[in-house]
Design a protein around this motif. Structure first.
Motif, PDB file in Angstrom:
ATOM      1  N   SER A  55       0.831  -1.227   0.000  1.00 40.08           N
ATOM      2  CA  SER A  55       0.000   0.000   0.000  1.00 40.08           C
ATOM      3  C   SER A  55       0.859   1.268   0.000  1.00 40.08           C
ATOM      4  N   LEU A  56       1.869   1.281  -0.881  1.00 48.08           N
ATOM      5  CA  LEU A  56       2.776   2.418  -0.968  1.00 48.08           C
ATOM      6  C   LEU A  56       2.604   3.147  -2.298  1.00 48.08           C
ATOM      7  N   ALA A  57       2.778   4.468  -2.280  1.00 49.50           N
ATOM      8  CA  ALA A  57       2.731   5.270  -3.506  1.00 49.50           C
ATOM      9  C   ALA A  57       3.878   4.856  -4.423  1.00 49.50           C
ATOM     10  N   TYR A  58       3.555   4.724  -5.720  1.00 49.63           N
ATOM     11  CA  TYR A  58       4.556   4.230  -6.669  1.00 49.63           C
ATOM     12  C   TYR A  58       4.586   5.090  -7.925  1.00 49.63           C
ATOM     13  N   LYS A  59       5.819   5.254  -8.467  1.00 48.02           N
ATOM     14  CA  LYS A  59       5.983   5.903  -9.767  1.00 48.02           C
ATOM     15  C   LYS A  59       7.074   5.178 -10.554  1.00 48.02           C
ATOM     16  N   GLY A  60       6.750   4.782 -11.774  1.00 51.41           N
ATOM     17  CA  GLY A  60       7.748   4.175 -12.647  1.00 51.41           C
ATOM     18  C   GLY A  60       8.524   5.251 -13.383  1.00 51.41           C
ATOM     19  N   PHE A  61       9.756   4.917 -13.791  1.00 51.13           N
ATOM     20  CA  PHE A  61      10.563   5.875 -14.545  1.00 51.13           C
ATOM     21  C   PHE A  61      11.480   5.142 -15.521  1.00 51.13           C
ATOM     22  N   LYS A  62      11.899   5.875 -16.550  1.00 53.42           N
ATOM     23  CA  LYS A  62      12.911   5.372 -17.475  1.00 53.42           C
ATOM     24  C   LYS A  62      14.230   6.111 -17.272  1.00 53.42           C
ATOM     25  N   LYS A  63      14.165   7.435 -17.073  1.00 52.03           N
ATOM     26  CA  LYS A  63      15.356   8.235 -16.813  1.00 52.03           C
ATOM     27  C   LYS A  63      15.144   8.980 -15.500  1.00 52.03           C
ATOM     28  N   ASP A  79      13.226  12.510   4.094  1.00 52.78           N
ATOM     29  CA  ASP A  79      14.405  12.748   4.935  1.00 52.78           C
ATOM     30  C   ASP A  79      15.586  11.914   4.433  1.00 52.78           C
ATOM     31  N   ILE A  80      15.262  10.714   3.933  1.00 51.16           N
ATOM     32  CA  ILE A  80      16.287   9.788   3.441  1.00 51.16           C
ATOM     33  C   ILE A  80      15.803   9.182   2.120  1.00 51.16           C
ATOM     34  N   ILE A  81      16.718   9.077   1.161  1.00 50.78           N
ATOM     35  CA  ILE A  81      16.431   8.337  -0.070  1.00 50.78           C
ATOM     36  C   ILE A  81      17.336   7.109  -0.109  1.00 50.78           C
ATOM     37  N   PHE A  82      16.747   5.931  -0.258  1.00 52.83           N
ATOM     38  CA  PHE A  82      17.496   4.708  -0.508  1.00 52.83           C
ATOM     39  C   PHE A  82      17.508   4.482  -2.018  1.00 52.83           C
ATOM     40  N   ALA A  83      18.672   4.659  -2.651  1.00 53.21           N
ATOM     41  CA  ALA A  83      18.814   4.436  -4.091  1.00 53.21           C
ATOM     42  C   ALA A  83      19.609   3.145  -4.275  1.00 53.21           C
ATOM     43  N   VAL A  84      18.876   2.062  -4.463  1.00 50.78           N
ATOM     44  CA  VAL A  84      19.487   0.729  -4.410  1.00 50.78           C
ATOM     45  C   VAL A  84      19.145  -0.065  -5.668  1.00 50.78           C
ATOM     46  N   GLY A  85      20.163  -0.505  -6.412  1.00 53.12           N
ATOM     47  CA  GLY A  85      19.928  -1.468  -7.475  1.00 53.12           C
ATOM     48  C   GLY A  85      19.575  -0.899  -8.834  1.00 53.12           C
ATOM     49  N   PHE A  86      20.101   0.258  -9.194  1.00 52.59           N
ATOM     50  CA  PHE A  86      19.984   0.719 -10.583  1.00 52.59           C
ATOM     51  C   PHE A  86      21.231   1.516 -10.923  1.00 52.59           C
ATOM     52  N   SER A  87      21.601   1.534 -12.185  1.00 57.15           N
ATOM     53  CA  SER A  87      22.925   2.019 -12.579  1.00 57.15           C
ATOM     54  C   SER A  87      22.962   3.456 -13.080  1.00 57.15           C
ATOM     55  N   GLN A  88      21.828   4.134 -13.149  1.00 58.50           N
ATOM     56  CA  GLN A  88      21.838   5.510 -13.642  1.00 58.50           C
ATOM     57  C   GLN A  88      22.439   6.450 -12.597  1.00 58.50           C
ATOM     58  N   LEU A  89      23.207   7.436 -13.090  1.00 58.25           N
ATOM     59  CA  LEU A  89      23.781   8.426 -12.195  1.00 58.25           C
ATOM     60  C   LEU A  89      22.732   9.466 -11.824  1.00 58.25           C
ATOM     61  N   MET A  90      22.613   9.755 -10.538  1.00 54.09           N
ATOM     62  CA  MET A  90      21.632  10.727 -10.058  1.00 54.09           C
ATOM     63  C   MET A  90      22.236  12.127 -10.043  1.00 54.09           C
ATOM     64  N   LEU A  95      20.751  14.423  -4.824  1.00 54.56           N
ATOM     65  CA  LEU A  95      21.609  14.303  -3.644  1.00 54.56           C
ATOM     66  C   LEU A  95      21.286  15.369  -2.596  1.00 54.56           C
ATOM     67  N   GLN A  96      20.823  16.508  -3.072  1.00 53.60           N
ATOM     68  CA  GLN A  96      20.489  17.605  -2.157  1.00 53.60           C
ATOM     69  C   GLN A  96      19.040  17.543  -1.653  1.00 53.60           C
ATOM     70  N   MET A  97      18.235  16.678  -2.238  1.00 53.28           N
ATOM     71  CA  MET A  97      16.804  16.665  -1.915  1.00 53.28           C
ATOM     72  C   MET A  97      16.465  16.217  -0.489  1.00 53.28           C
ATOM     73  N   PRO A  98      16.960  15.073  -0.025  1.00 57.85           N
ATOM     74  CA  PRO A  98      16.555  14.600   1.303  1.00 57.85           C
ATOM     75  C   PRO A  98      17.221  15.399   2.422  1.00 57.85           C
ATOM     76  N   THR A  99      16.555  15.486   3.545  1.00 53.77           N
ATOM     77  CA  THR A  99      17.063  16.237   4.698  1.00 53.77           C
ATOM     78  C   THR A  99      18.396  15.679   5.173  1.00 53.77           C
ATOM     79  N   LEU A 100      18.504  14.344   5.248  1.00 54.74           N
ATOM     80  CA  LEU A 100      19.721  13.707   5.746  1.00 54.74           C
ATOM     81  C   LEU A 100      20.669  13.275   4.627  1.00 54.74           C
TER      82      LEU A 100
END
Length: 322
Positions: A55-63, A79-90, A95-100
């Motif tokens: 029951s979580l909000a979801y959004k798909g993306f290509k880039k 506050d925190i973003i977990f970016a796990v398991g994809f190879s695109q550079l953010m 990097l500046q978006m989350p509080t922590l």
């Protein structure tokens, strides 16, 4: 409580998301990579289905750096973003978006083995792996580390079993660390730059087998290239065949021409002479109409092939001039 956004594409993302939910984190959204050619993403998983089940909000993306994705994520005020398991550079905006900060994942014992295709590399090299969660920065995999759960890649391991070890290590590492994070502990430890090493990109063609190599190296290459990767490959009778499993042979006193099939066994498979040593090809993917026999040669003799091509070209030029 921390508001957490999860971004990813593969099984490591799935396990991270499950552990965050298990530990009661406030997951404000999930973003799943939906590539045009899913089969080219090793271990891809459908995070939309998983998000719906939680029951979580979801959004798909290509880039990931498209503005619509950034705006959707900003609206969640993580506050925190977990970016796990994809190879695109953010981008820096992420990097500046989350509080922590943004937390990344890498399956090597950082600072060793930063960079690309770590699953294939640690399998090929039969080295130490690790479920490593770290604070992301501008450069790849160089941020301070929150937690590491190591494991050993052993002789019998292939990419499939190593991926399973990574997944188990992820669960153990997050079970150890997430309760502390939930309490507000945020103390990542800087990596030792003097011990850093890097892995380069691997592509489909890097699974090509050179039969002049040793049986030991070819066995590791096949193991590194198997599922979830596209497989190691060679050629037989002008047909590409994919090798999924192999085993080194050390006891049979037989020797042959490099690349030739010396024996065929109903259980063990096809025995091949390598540059040094022998190897059984235990699982081969080939067209149904391709018959493989003892004495057949795998791969190409480059000079013979060049000679054939030049002979055809000479004949073509002669016909054209006439």
């Amino acid at each position: 409580m921390y508001k957490v956004l999860v971004i990813g594409a593969v099984n490591t993302t799935k396990h991270t998301l499950n552990q965050l939910a298990k530990n009661g984190f406030n997951i404000v959204g999930v973003m799943g990579h939906e590539p045009a050619m899913i089969e080219r993403v090793s271990g891809w998983t459908d995070l939309k289905l998983q998000s719906e089940s939680l029951s979580l909000a979801y959004k798909g993306f290509k880039k990931i750096n498209d503005i619509e994705n950034i705006l959707w994520a900003k609206d969640k005020t993580p506050d925190i973003i977990f970016a796990v398991g994809f190879s695109q550079l953010m981008s820096e905006e992420w990097l500046q978006m989350p509080t922590l900060g943004c937390i990344g994942f890498h399956p090597t014992f950082l600072p060793k083995g930063r960079g690309r295709a770590p699953l294939a590399w640690i399998t090929l090299e039969k080295t130490v792996g690790s479920a490593t969660f770290f604070l992301m920065g501008k450069d790849a995999d160089d941020g301070p580390v929150f937690v590491q759960e190591t494991f050993l890649v052993e002789k019998e391991d292939d990419a499939t079993s190593v991926e399973q070890k990574i997944e188990k290590a992820i669960i153990k590492s997050l079970d150890k660390w997430l309760p502390e994070l939930k309490k507000g502990h945020w103390e990542p430890i800087p990596q030792n730059e003097s011990e850093a090493s890097w892995y380069g990109k691997r592509s489909l063609e890097d699974g090509h087998i050179n039969w002049n190599n040793s049986a030991e190296y070819i066995d590791r290459l096949i193991k590194a290239s198997t599922h979830p990767h596209p497989g190691a490959y060679t050629y037989c009778k002008d047909t590409k065949i994919i090798i999924w499993k192999s085993e080194i042979e050390t006891k049979i006193p037989i020797k042959g021409v490099v690349g030739r099939i010396l024996l065929i066994d109903a259980v063990k498979g096809n025995l091949i002479q390598c540059g040094t040593g022998l190897i059984w090809l235990k699982q081969i993917e080939k067209p149904m109409d391709l018959k493989i026999n003892v004495g057949d040669k795998l791969g190409y003799n480059i000079e013979d092939e060049i000679f054939k091509i030049k002979t055809v070209l000479k004949s073509f030029k002669k016909d054209t001039n006439e």
